[in-house]
Design a protein around this motif. Structure first.
Motif, PDB file in Angstrom:
ATOM      1  N   THR A  22       0.839  -1.186   0.000  1.00 38.92           N
ATOM      2  CA  THR A  22       0.000   0.000   0.000  1.00 38.92           C
ATOM      3  C   THR A  22       0.877   1.240   0.000  1.00 38.92           C
ATOM      4  OG1 THR A  22      -1.826   1.155   1.107  1.00 38.92           O
ATOM      5  CG2 THR A  22      -0.241   0.050   2.534  1.00 38.92           C
ATOM      6  N   THR A  29       5.736   1.980  -2.492  1.00 42.33           N
ATOM      7  CA  THR A  29       4.974   1.151  -3.426  1.00 42.33           C
ATOM      8  C   THR A  29       5.607  -0.192  -3.768  1.00 42.33           C
ATOM      9  OG1 THR A  29       5.955   2.298  -5.306  1.00 42.33           O
ATOM     10  CG2 THR A  29       3.859   3.149  -4.470  1.00 42.33           C
ATOM     11  N   LEU A  72      -6.824 -11.047   1.933  1.00 48.98           N
ATOM     12  CA  LEU A  72      -6.303  -9.928   1.149  1.00 48.98           C
ATOM     13  C   LEU A  72      -5.508 -10.499  -0.022  1.00 48.98           C
ATOM     14  CD1 LEU A  72      -5.100  -7.502   3.964  1.00 48.98           C
ATOM     15  CD2 LEU A  72      -7.041  -7.183   2.419  1.00 48.98           C
ATOM     16  N   PRO A  73      -5.782 -10.042  -1.234  1.00 44.25           N
ATOM     17  CA  PRO A  73      -5.121 -10.609  -2.413  1.00 44.25           C
ATOM     18  C   PRO A  73      -3.610 -10.389  -2.385  1.00 44.25           C
ATOM     19  CG  PRO A  73      -6.937  -9.162  -3.043  1.00 44.25           C
ATOM     20  CD  PRO A  73      -6.729  -8.994  -1.573  1.00 44.25           C
ATOM     21  N   GLU A  74      -2.867 -11.472  -2.422  1.00 44.14           N
ATOM     22  CA  GLU A  74      -1.413 -11.384  -2.402  1.00 44.14           C
ATOM     23  C   GLU A  74      -0.913 -10.715  -3.685  1.00 44.14           C
ATOM     24  OE1 GLU A  74       2.400 -14.353  -1.914  1.00 44.14           O
ATOM     25  OE2 GLU A  74       0.435 -15.005  -1.202  1.00 44.14           O
ATOM     26  N   GLY A  75       0.003  -9.769  -3.529  1.00 39.06           N
ATOM     27  CA  GLY A  75       0.585  -9.103  -4.687  1.00 39.06           C
ATOM     28  C   GLY A  75      -0.210  -7.916  -5.197  1.00 39.06           C
ATOM     29  N   LEU A  76      -1.432  -7.696  -4.688  1.00 45.71           N
ATOM     30  CA  LEU A  76      -2.240  -6.549  -5.121  1.00 45.71           C
ATOM     31  C   LEU A  76      -1.812  -5.307  -4.341  1.00 45.71           C
ATOM     32  CD1 LEU A  76      -4.600  -5.406  -6.783  1.00 45.71           C
ATOM     33  CD2 LEU A  76      -6.115  -6.047  -4.903  1.00 45.71           C
ATOM     34  N   HIS A  77      -1.538  -4.215  -5.056  1.00 40.57           N
ATOM     35  CA  HIS A  77      -1.161  -2.962  -4.419  1.00 40.57           C
ATOM     36  C   HIS A  77      -2.406  -2.110  -4.200  1.00 40.57           C
ATOM     37  CE1 HIS A  77       0.145   1.272  -4.289  1.00 40.57           C
ATOM     38  NE2 HIS A  77       1.101   0.766  -3.535  1.00 40.57           N
ATOM     39  N   PHE A  78      -2.635  -1.712  -2.958  1.00 38.76           N
ATOM     40  CA  PHE A  78      -3.726  -0.797  -2.610  1.00 38.76           C
ATOM     41  C   PHE A  78      -3.119   0.599  -2.496  1.00 38.76           C
ATOM     42  CE2 PHE A  78      -5.159  -4.863  -0.978  1.00 38.76           C
ATOM     43  CZ  PHE A  78      -6.522  -4.868  -1.211  1.00 38.76           C
ATOM     44  N   THR A  79      -3.560   1.526  -3.335  1.00 41.02           N
ATOM     45  CA  THR A  79      -3.034   2.882  -3.278  1.00 41.02           C
ATOM     46  C   THR A  79      -3.285   3.489  -1.902  1.00 41.02           C
ATOM     47  OG1 THR A  79      -3.421   3.161  -5.637  1.00 41.02           O
ATOM     48  CG2 THR A  79      -3.089   5.167  -4.351  1.00 41.02           C
ATOM     49  N   VAL A  84      -7.837  -1.016   1.516  1.00 40.21           N
ATOM     50  CA  VAL A  84      -7.622  -2.223   2.319  1.00 40.21           C
ATOM     51  C   VAL A  84      -8.809  -2.428   3.255  1.00 40.21           C
ATOM     52  CG1 VAL A  84      -6.122  -3.344   4.027  1.00 40.21           C
ATOM     53  CG2 VAL A  84      -5.109  -1.923   2.218  1.00 40.21           C
ATOM     54  N   HIS A  87     -11.937  -3.567   1.387  1.00 37.99           N
ATOM     55  CA  HIS A  87     -11.849  -4.973   0.994  1.00 37.99           C
ATOM     56  C   HIS A  87     -12.176  -5.884   2.183  1.00 37.99           C
ATOM     57  CE1 HIS A  87     -10.170  -8.820  -0.260  1.00 37.99           C
ATOM     58  NE2 HIS A  87     -10.308  -8.380  -1.500  1.00 37.99           N
TER      59      HIS A  87
END
Length: 127
Positions: A22, A29, A72-79, A84, A87
């Motif tokens: 995040t 990032t 929480l989706p692994e590897g997904l970046h939350f700005t 977060v 989700h």
């Protein structure tokens, strides 16, 4: 509308430490950031809780922990950490229709210099 005198049951999981991708700044990032996540879920309750009331009349606390960690989706970046929290809330609503309201507090541990808590609290009622 709920009144302060209505009966309710709140399940809580507090101070989970989770590393999440995040942030909006370049130094944030590329590596997961340590977050401290607390969840409060307000449920529609049973008429009464007897000694032999089954778990189906409440909710498993571990479902809340799952929503803030392995769900929480692994590897997904939350700005934003708001993403977060959103989700986590949506995951909990999908788990169980007895959940009426969820509040998620997220503290960005990397921002703390002297133990202060810097972050957000997002609350959402079931629509």
């Amino acid at each position: 509308m709920d009144s302060i005198f209505d009966d309710y049951l709140t399940l809580e999981v507090n101070d989970l430490h989770v590393d999440v991708l995040t942030g909006i700044y370049s130094e944030e990032t590329h590596l997961p950031q340590p977050l401290r996540i607390s969840i409060r879920a307000k449920l529609r309750i049973a008429d009464h809780y007897d000694p032999d009331t089954p778990l189906s009349q409440s909710k498993n606390y571990m479902d809340l922990k799952h929503a803030a960690s392995t769900a929480l989706p692994e590897g997904l970046h939350f700005t934003l950490i708001e993403g977060v929290a959103d989700h986590i809330i949506e995951t909990i609503f999908l788990q169980d229709d007895k959940v009426r309201h969820v509040e998620v507090k997220i503290v960005k541990l990397a921002l703390s210099e002297r133990g202060e808590e810097i972050g957000i609290t997002l609350g959402r009622g079931r629509k």
